[in-house]
Design an enzyme around this catalytic site. Structure first.
Site, PDB file in Angstrom:
ATOM      1  N   GLU A 104       0.878  -1.044  -0.139  1.00 45.18           N
ATOM      2  CA  GLU A 104      -0.004  -0.219  -0.075  1.00 45.18           C
ATOM      3  C   GLU A 104       0.588   1.312   0.213  1.00 45.18           C
ATOM      4  OE1 GLU A 104      -2.266   1.894  -0.586  1.00 45.18           O
ATOM      5  OE2 GLU A 104      -4.189   1.145   0.806  1.00 45.18           O
ATOM      6  N   ASP A 105       0.474   2.603  -0.425  1.00 39.83           N
ATOM      7  CA  ASP A 105       1.490   3.597  -0.430  1.00 39.83           C
ATOM      8  C   ASP A 105       1.015   4.421   0.984  1.00 39.83           C
ATOM      9  OD1 ASP A 105      -1.839   4.342  -0.471  1.00 39.83           O
ATOM     10  OD2 ASP A 105      -1.216   5.818  -2.090  1.00 39.83           O
ATOM     11  N   ASP A 108      -4.096   6.398   6.540  1.00 43.52           N
ATOM     12  CA  ASP A 108      -4.196   6.706   6.807  1.00 43.52           C
ATOM     13  C   ASP A 108      -5.375   6.794   8.230  1.00 43.52           C
ATOM     14  OD1 ASP A 108      -4.917   9.864   7.230  1.00 43.52           O
ATOM     15  OD2 ASP A 108      -6.133   9.832   5.861  1.00 43.52           O
ATOM     16  N   THR A 109      -6.553   6.218   7.798  1.00 41.16           N
ATOM     17  CA  THR A 109      -7.804   6.167   8.904  1.00 41.16           C
ATOM     18  C   THR A 109      -7.888   5.055   9.328  1.00 41.16           C
ATOM     19  OG1 THR A 109      -9.061   5.656   7.097  1.00 41.16           O
ATOM     20  CG2 THR A 109      -9.050   8.343   7.701  1.00 41.16           C
ATOM     21  N   THR A 112      -8.827   1.099   4.918  1.00 43.43           N
ATOM     22  CA  THR A 112      -8.910   0.278   3.499  1.00 43.43           C
ATOM     23  C   THR A 112      -8.268  -0.866   3.670  1.00 43.43           C
ATOM     24  OG1 THR A 112      -8.861   2.322   2.260  1.00 43.43           O
ATOM     25  CG2 THR A 112      -7.589   0.658   1.155  1.00 43.43           C
ATOM     26  N   ASP A 164      -1.120  10.978  -4.547  1.00 44.32           N
ATOM     27  CA  ASP A 164      -1.422  12.493  -6.085  1.00 44.32           C
ATOM     28  C   ASP A 164      -1.988  12.453  -5.115  1.00 44.32           C
ATOM     29  OD1 ASP A 164      -3.504   9.776  -5.369  1.00 44.32           O
ATOM     30  OD2 ASP A 164      -4.601  11.316  -7.035  1.00 44.32           O
TER      31      ASP A 164
END
Ligand code: IMP
Length: 181
Positions: A104-105, A108-109, A112, A164
């Site tokens: 994964e890049d 955050d939360t 995902t 991005d």
């Protein structure tokens, strides 16, 4: 290193340089190589953001029997999470008994990551590991902790090296941070 950037009216400043990124990619690759010894792992690159990290990491790991496939989830619009995770491109069908490594890049939360791991575990793999380029521990909503992390960072918006803003600036070799965060 490239200078300050303005993307969609937001200002960004240099944060992590290409050589620092590659150093951590090599460190994560060596941890994975050690943990996957003797296995034939299946890497799952989470599109779109992880494609550059996955390409570099996969080559650095250097396991000739390793395979790679691509999945797609989306939860972000602009610079913040919508809180809803959508699966856009499916998981490979037959992963029973496989040793899976999600690439994964950024976590955050954690929504995902949790959703992906639940979807995968329903298909009875032998193991599931999670490697991420960036982790924002302070943003977690689920308590998820990745197994392999190249950089742990504060909860600021990041672009470059595959990440991005509205589909732009994935090409940048260095990573930039939003200076107004
Ligand atoms: P999570 O489900 O909230 O953990 O978010 C994961 C996804 O949100 C990542 O795979 C990215 O696509 C996106 N994302 C989260 N933070 C950033 C950021 O700082 N820059 C770019 N994309 C981000």
């Amino acid at each position: 290193m490239e200078n300050k950037l303005v993307v969609n009216g937001l200002k960004f400043v240099p944060y992590l340089k290409e050589d620092e990124i590659m150093k951590q990619v090599r460190r994560v690759a060596s941890e994975l190589r050690r943990d996957l010894e003797g296995k034939q792992p299946l890497f799952l690159c989470v599109l779109n953001g992880a494609f550059i990290f996955a390409a570099d990491l996969f080559r650095e790991i250097g396991i000739n029997d390793a395979q790679i496939a691509f999945v797609r989830y989306a939860s972000y619009e602009g610079t913040s999470s919508t809180g809803k995770v959508r699966q856009m491109m499916g998981l490979p069908e037959n992963i029973e008994g496989r040793d899976i490594v999600i690439i994964e890049d950024i976590v955050d939360t954690g929504l995902t990551a949790d959703r992906m791991i639940a979807d995968l575990k329903a298909k009875n793999p032998a193991s599931v590991r999670f490697a991420t380029l960036l982790h924002k521990p302070a943003s977690t909503k689920t308590g998820f902790v990745p197994d392999y992390v190249a950089f742990s960072i504060p909860p600021k918006f990041i672009i470059g090296y595959g990440l991005d803003l509205d589909g732009k600036v994935r090409n940048l070799r260095d990573i930039y941070v939003n200076s107004e965060d």
